[in-house]
Design a protein around this motif. Structure first.
Motif, mmCIF file in Angstrom:
data_model
loop_
_atom_site.group_PDB
_atom_site.id
_atom_site.type_symbol
_atom_site.label_atom_id
_atom_site.label_comp_id
_atom_site.label_asym_id
_atom_site.label_seq_id
_atom_site.Cartn_x
_atom_site.Cartn_y
_atom_site.Cartn_z
ATOM 1 N N ILE A 44 37.221 19.673 61.320
ATOM 2 C CA ILE A 44 37.676 18.430 60.663
ATOM 3 C C ILE A 44 38.718 18.763 59.597
ATOM 4 N N PHE A 45 38.399 19.768 58.775
ATOM 5 C CA PHE A 45 39.297 20.112 57.669
ATOM 6 C C PHE A 45 40.634 20.614 58.202
ATOM 7 N N GLY A 49 44.065 18.599 57.493
ATOM 8 C CA GLY A 49 44.821 19.252 56.435
ATOM 9 C C GLY A 49 44.193 18.944 55.091
ATOM 10 N N ARG A 50 42.847 18.887 55.080
ATOM 11 C CA ARG A 50 42.127 18.474 53.867
ATOM 12 C C ARG A 50 41.549 19.690 53.171
ATOM 13 N N ALA A 136 31.878 12.642 59.050
ATOM 14 C CA ALA A 136 33.172 12.042 59.382
ATOM 15 C C ALA A 136 33.892 11.516 58.154
ATOM 16 N N PRO A 137 35.065 12.090 57.855
ATOM 17 C CA PRO A 137 35.966 11.469 56.888
ATOM 18 C C PRO A 137 36.834 10.460 57.635
ATOM 19 N N SER A 138 37.641 9.709 56.926
ATOM 20 C CA SER A 138 38.594 8.828 57.601
ATOM 21 C C SER A 138 39.530 9.678 58.468
ATOM 22 N N ALA A 139 39.918 9.130 59.639
ATOM 23 C CA ALA A 139 40.640 9.920 60.643
ATOM 24 C C ALA A 139 42.148 9.874 60.448
#
Ligand code: TXA
Ligand code: MG
Length: 322
Positions: A44-45, A49-50, A136-139
């Motif tokens: 996810i990261f 790019g988080r 889940a973060p915002s996509a």
């Protein structure tokens, strides 16, 4: 087009195999991974790019699943879950010891919510029968406008996701209210469409709104520059709005497009819920128009507009960076 039962079965299999799946929720689309797999969550990261120290919300099929993730479940959490789940409220609770640091950003708490969307709930049930969760973060790419349609996700992250489940346009349109119940006194970390009064009506005391500096390192949604269009954006009152450049891209609240205005002009609803529902799609449309600047007409300063006001403020601060 809504995801079919076959799509949901395939998405659940991808999650179990450690892959990413974008899923609709009632707030915004999420970029999901098996929350019990650090390897899957790491993807996810990379895709967003988080920064890796930003904690993720774990999405659950039902409130009973909380016990698998939270070590302490205060009475207020149970009352709020009963009142608002499935729904746009995230509860921050003391985490169970085996919840991975990559999900919590190394903190001793975890964010939990049951989303109110038939596709998300079907996926959660197909993915796990024993309390498992989807982190889940915002996509969207980090710092950019959150997606409220499957097309927005494809535009932002296309190749980086194994599968995008389509659930239509998100009903609420902005991210969940985040309420921290891990510190004794309830604190709103991010305003959303479930407001302070609605929460106070359930738990019998008013949650506090934090000082900016206090929550800044804990909640990425609290970084000033967030949810941002690439085009420079400003807020204007209705008088100022009559005197802007004619090629500006405008999100108006009370004023119709003047005849001599050349740029895109969207007049949004004057009801907070409808304004929120359309907000991110509207900001994307204004951003895509390639106008030199975006002007958003000031909205009312009443509590029902708090969450929209919060997102507009952050969009202004983050805007104008390519
Ligand atoms: O509506 C929503 O909440 C959407 C949908 C997909 O559920 N999700 C979302 O995720 O907005 P994200 O990652 O973009 O924002 C989640 C926020 C972040 O600001 C994060 O810092 C905060 O929740 N958060 C998660 N766990 C936390 C924790 N243990 N302590 C403090 N903040 C936490
Ligand atoms: Mg986000």
């Amino acid at each position: 087009m809504n995801a079919s039962p076959e799509d949901i079965a395939r998405a659940a299999a991808l999650l179990r195999a450690g892959e990413l799946v974008a899923l609709p929720t009632e707030t915004v689309y999420g970029l999901g991974a098996d929350a019990s797999s650090p390897q899957a969550v790491a993807k996810i990261f990379a895709a967003k790019g988080r920064p890796a120290d930003h904690p993720l919300i774990v999405h659950l099929a039902d409130a009973d699943s909380m016990i698998h993730w939270a070590r302490e479940i205060p009475k207020e959490a149970i009352a709020l879950a009963r009142a608002f789940w499935p729904g746009p409220l995230t509860l921050i609770l003391k985490k169970e010891s085996d919840v991975s640091d990559i999900v919590t950003g190394g903190q001793d708490t975890v964010g939990l919510r049951v989303p109110d969307h038939p596709v998300a709930l079907a996926l959660l049930r197909a993915f796990s029968s024993d309390g498992g969760g989807i982190a889940a973060p915002s996509a969207n790419r980090f710092g950019r406008i959150s997606p409220t349609t499957a097309q927005h996700v494809a535009d932002d992250l296309g190749n980086a996701v194994g599968m995008i489940l389509d659930g239509g346009a998100c009903q609420v349109g902005i991210e969940s209210t985040i309420l921290d119940l891990s510190r004794g006194e309830p604190v709103i970390l991010r305003p959303g469409m479930i407001g302070v009064d609605a929460i106070a009506a359930v738990i019998g005391r008013r949650p506090r709104l934090p000082q900016q500096t206090e929550n800044a390192p804990r909640v990425s949604g609290a970084l000033a520059a967030h949810y941002a269009p690439r085009t420079p954006m400003q807020i204007a009152d209705s008088d100022q709005l009559r005197n802007i450049p004619h090629d500006s891209a405008v999100l108006a609240f009370s004023l119709d497009k003047p005849e001599d205005h050349a740029g895109i002009w969207i007049r949004s609803s004057n009801k907070a819920a409808e304004y929120a529902h359309d907000l991110y799609a509207n900001l994307r449309a204004l951003d895509a128009s390639r106008a030199p600047n975006i002007v958003v007409e000031e909205i009312p300063a009443t509590p029902e507009w708090d969450a929209v006001c919060d997102r507009l403020g952050r969009a202004v601060v983050g805007s104008g960076t390519a």
